[in-house]
Scaffold this motif. Sequence first.
Motif, PDB file in Angstrom:
ATOM      1  N   GLY A  96       0.827  -1.206   0.000  1.00 38.11           N
ATOM      2  CA  GLY A  96       0.000   0.000   0.000  1.00 38.11           C
ATOM      3  C   GLY A  96       0.864   1.261   0.000  1.00 38.11           C
ATOM      4  N   TYR A  97       2.051   1.164  -0.596  1.00 38.57           N
ATOM      5  CA  TYR A  97       2.983   2.297  -0.671  1.00 38.57           C
ATOM      6  C   TYR A  97       2.863   2.970  -2.048  1.00 38.57           C
ATOM      7  CZ  TYR A  97       5.767   0.734   3.424  1.00 38.57           C
ATOM      8  OH  TYR A  97       6.207   0.382   4.670  1.00 38.57           O
ATOM      9  N   THR A  98       3.463   4.149  -2.142  1.00 36.54           N
ATOM     10  CA  THR A  98       3.569   4.831  -3.435  1.00 36.54           C
ATOM     11  C   THR A  98       4.755   4.235  -4.195  1.00 36.54           C
ATOM     12  OG1 THR A  98       2.825   6.835  -2.346  1.00 36.54           O
ATOM     13  CG2 THR A  98       3.891   7.139  -4.476  1.00 36.54           C
ATOM     14  N   PHE A  99       4.635   4.126  -5.516  1.00 39.68           N
ATOM     15  CA  PHE A  99       5.770   3.659  -6.317  1.00 39.68           C
ATOM     16  C   PHE A  99       6.333   4.814  -7.139  1.00 39.68           C
ATOM     17  CE2 PHE A  99       7.506   2.178 -10.376  1.00 39.68           C
ATOM     18  CZ  PHE A  99       8.594   1.475  -9.875  1.00 39.68           C
ATOM     19  N   ILE A 100       7.641   4.962  -7.091  1.00 40.93           N
ATOM     20  CA  ILE A 100       8.303   6.012  -7.882  1.00 40.93           C
ATOM     21  C   ILE A 100       9.505   5.405  -8.607  1.00 40.93           C
ATOM     22  CG2 ILE A 100       9.631   8.190  -7.770  1.00 40.93           C
ATOM     23  CD1 ILE A 100       7.887   8.976  -5.365  1.00 40.93           C
ATOM     24  N   ASP A 101       9.629   5.749  -9.888  1.00 38.03           N
ATOM     25  CA  ASP A 101      10.746   5.270 -10.704  1.00 38.03           C
ATOM     26  C   ASP A 101      11.570   6.501 -11.077  1.00 38.03           C
ATOM     27  OD1 ASP A 101      12.245   4.587 -13.026  1.00 38.03           O
ATOM     28  OD2 ASP A 101      10.916   2.885 -13.378  1.00 38.03           O
ATOM     29  N   THR A 102      12.834   6.547 -10.675  1.00 32.80           N
ATOM     30  CA  THR A 102      13.623   7.780 -10.906  1.00 32.80           C
ATOM     31  C   THR A 102      13.765   8.083 -12.402  1.00 32.80           C
ATOM     32  OG1 THR A 102      15.745   6.617 -10.755  1.00 32.80           O
ATOM     33  CG2 THR A 102      14.911   7.625  -8.726  1.00 32.80           C
ATOM     34  N   ASP A 103      13.840   7.036 -13.247  1.00 37.36           N
ATOM     35  CA  ASP A 103      13.948   7.276 -14.706  1.00 37.36           C
ATOM     36  C   ASP A 103      12.691   7.978 -15.226  1.00 37.36           C
ATOM     37  OD1 ASP A 103      16.406   5.995 -14.894  1.00 37.36           O
ATOM     38  OD2 ASP A 103      15.535   4.083 -15.501  1.00 37.36           O
ATOM     39  N   GLN A 104      11.550   7.524 -14.720  1.00 39.73           N
ATOM     40  CA  GLN A 104      10.277   8.096 -15.167  1.00 39.73           C
ATOM     41  C   GLN A 104      10.164   9.568 -14.725  1.00 39.73           C
ATOM     42  OE1 GLN A 104       7.151   5.651 -13.703  1.00 39.73           O
ATOM     43  NE2 GLN A 104       5.736   6.264 -15.316  1.00 39.73           N
ATOM     44  N   VAL A 105      10.565   9.823 -13.474  1.00 32.83           N
ATOM     45  CA  VAL A 105      10.518  11.205 -12.970  1.00 32.83           C
ATOM     46  C   VAL A 105      11.464  12.069 -13.801  1.00 32.83           C
ATOM     47  CG1 VAL A 105      10.961  12.707 -10.972  1.00 32.83           C
ATOM     48  CG2 VAL A 105       9.930  10.463 -10.635  1.00 32.83           C
ATOM     49  N   PHE A 106      12.627  11.524 -14.137  1.00 28.46           N
ATOM     50  CA  PHE A 106      13.594  12.263 -14.951  1.00 28.46           C
ATOM     51  C   PHE A 106      12.956  12.686 -16.285  1.00 28.46           C
ATOM     52  CE2 PHE A 106      16.963  13.117 -17.837  1.00 28.46           C
ATOM     53  CZ  PHE A 106      18.000  13.611 -17.070  1.00 28.46           C
ATOM     54  N   GLU A 107      12.326  11.718 -16.942  1.00 30.31           N
ATOM     55  CA  GLU A 107      11.751  11.994 -18.271  1.00 30.31           C
ATOM     56  C   GLU A 107      10.604  12.996 -18.191  1.00 30.31           C
ATOM     57  OE1 GLU A 107      11.127   8.122 -20.118  1.00 30.31           O
ATOM     58  OE2 GLU A 107      13.252   8.041 -20.693  1.00 30.31           O
ATOM     59  N   LEU A 108       9.844  12.920 -17.103  1.00 31.12           N
ATOM     60  CA  LEU A 108       8.750  13.893 -16.929  1.00 31.12           C
ATOM     61  C   LEU A 108       9.314  15.284 -16.661  1.00 31.12           C
ATOM     62  CD1 LEU A 108       6.239  11.868 -14.725  1.00 31.12           C
ATOM     63  CD2 LEU A 108       5.858  12.688 -17.056  1.00 31.12           C
ATOM     64  N   ARG A 109      10.336  15.315 -15.798  1.00 30.23           N
ATOM     65  CA  ARG A 109      10.900  16.614 -15.417  1.00 30.23           C
ATOM     66  C   ARG A 109      11.596  17.298 -16.600  1.00 30.23           C
ATOM     67  NH1 ARG A 109      13.922  17.023  -9.681  1.00 30.23           N
ATOM     68  NH2 ARG A 109      11.862  16.385  -8.978  1.00 30.23           N
ATOM     69  N   PHE A 110      12.303  16.523 -17.414  1.00 27.57           N
ATOM     70  CA  PHE A 110      13.062  17.130 -18.522  1.00 27.57           C
ATOM     71  C   PHE A 110      12.302  17.107 -19.851  1.00 27.57           C
ATOM     72  CE2 PHE A 110      16.201  16.591 -15.306  1.00 27.57           C
ATOM     73  CZ  PHE A 110      16.972  17.729 -15.438  1.00 27.57           C
ATOM     74  N   LYS A 111      11.112  16.514 -19.819  1.00 32.30           N
ATOM     75  CA  LYS A 111      10.250  16.451 -21.004  1.00 32.30           C
ATOM     76  C   LYS A 111      10.980  15.862 -22.217  1.00 32.30           C
ATOM     77  CE  LYS A 111       7.115  20.147 -19.628  1.00 32.30           C
ATOM     78  NZ  LYS A 111       7.743  20.513 -18.353  1.00 32.30           N
ATOM     79  N   GLN A 112      11.818  14.874 -21.948  1.00 33.71           N
ATOM     80  CA  GLN A 112      12.462  14.132 -23.044  1.00 33.71           C
ATOM     81  C   GLN A 112      12.879  12.762 -22.505  1.00 33.71           C
ATOM     82  OE1 GLN A 112      16.674  16.589 -22.579  1.00 33.71           O
ATOM     83  NE2 GLN A 112      15.947  16.193 -24.604  1.00 33.71           N
ATOM     84  N   THR A 113      13.126  11.838 -23.445  1.00 39.16           N
ATOM     85  CA  THR A 113      13.540  10.514 -22.980  1.00 39.16           C
ATOM     86  C   THR A 113      15.000  10.604 -22.515  1.00 39.16           C
ATOM     87  OG1 THR A 113      14.385   9.821 -25.120  1.00 39.16           O
ATOM     88  CG2 THR A 113      12.042   9.365 -24.693  1.00 39.16           C
ATOM     89  N   ILE A 114      15.410   9.596 -21.743  1.00 46.09           N
ATOM     90  CA  ILE A 114      16.798   9.575 -21.269  1.00 46.09           C
ATOM     91  C   ILE A 114      17.749   9.490 -22.468  1.00 46.09           C
ATOM     92  CG2 ILE A 114      18.465   8.187 -19.962  1.00 46.09           C
ATOM     93  CD1 ILE A 114      16.158   7.725 -17.915  1.00 46.09           C
ATOM     94  N   ALA A 115      17.367   8.727 -23.482  1.00 45.71           N
ATOM     95  CA  ALA A 115      18.212   8.620 -24.684  1.00 45.71           C
ATOM     96  C   ALA A 115      18.372   9.998 -25.345  1.00 45.71           C
ATOM     97  CB  ALA A 115      17.604   7.617 -25.654  1.00 45.71           C
ATOM     98  N   GLU A 116      17.286  10.753 -25.411  1.00 49.03           N
ATOM     99  CA  GLU A 116      17.366  12.108 -25.998  1.00 49.03           C
ATOM    100  C   GLU A 116      18.270  13.006 -25.142  1.00 49.03           C
ATOM    101  OE1 GLU A 116      12.911  12.081 -28.063  1.00 49.03           O
ATOM    102  OE2 GLU A 116      13.182  12.986 -26.085  1.00 49.03           O
TER     103      GLU A 116
END
Length: 166
Positions: free
Chosen positions: A25-45
């Motif tokens: 019953g915890y929150t799930f966070i993926d640092t890669d996903q947060v990165f892509e949302l924050r920078f509005k681009q994929t990690i590869a980009e």
Amino acid sequence: MVLFLIGFMGAGKTPLGHQLAKELGYTFIDTDQVFELRFKQTIAEYFAEHRESSFRREERNILESVATVDNVVIATGGGLPCYKDTMEWMNQHGTTIYLKQDIEELYERLSPQTQHRPILKQKKGKALEKHISNLLNERKVYYEQAKFVFQGPVISPKTVINTIIF
Ligand code: S3P
């Protein structure tokens, strides 16, 4: 409680993280996903435009910002524990869990997915296997500082929960 899932690319941090968060019953966070949302681009980009050192600095900032949430499972990028004192920092701020896979398993999982993974540099076959093996050898000294280690292609969320909580 803050749970940090660490390990090489393809180790299964994201799927296991989702399952653990659901069971607890915890929150799930993926640092890669947060990165892509924050920078509005994929990690590869991002890698195509910036140095790896900027990526490492930014993903560490993301880690520090998301670890403030309580009762959370955080799946970390494969290189994050190996940046500066990040492993020590995670051990001070939560429970670290290393998902350990052998090279053959990682190779099987990663060989169809090198395109969107800048660290694998689109390598194939023997060159890819060697690259995984070299990187894993460099990184294991960090990964092995985790409080808990689970090994094998199938790691059940129940086993993890029973081991770390009881
Ligand atoms: C990386 C792993 C990736 C992502 C980036 C760099 C690495 O995350 O952070 O491509 O250096 O091992 P996953 O481990 O979630 O694939």
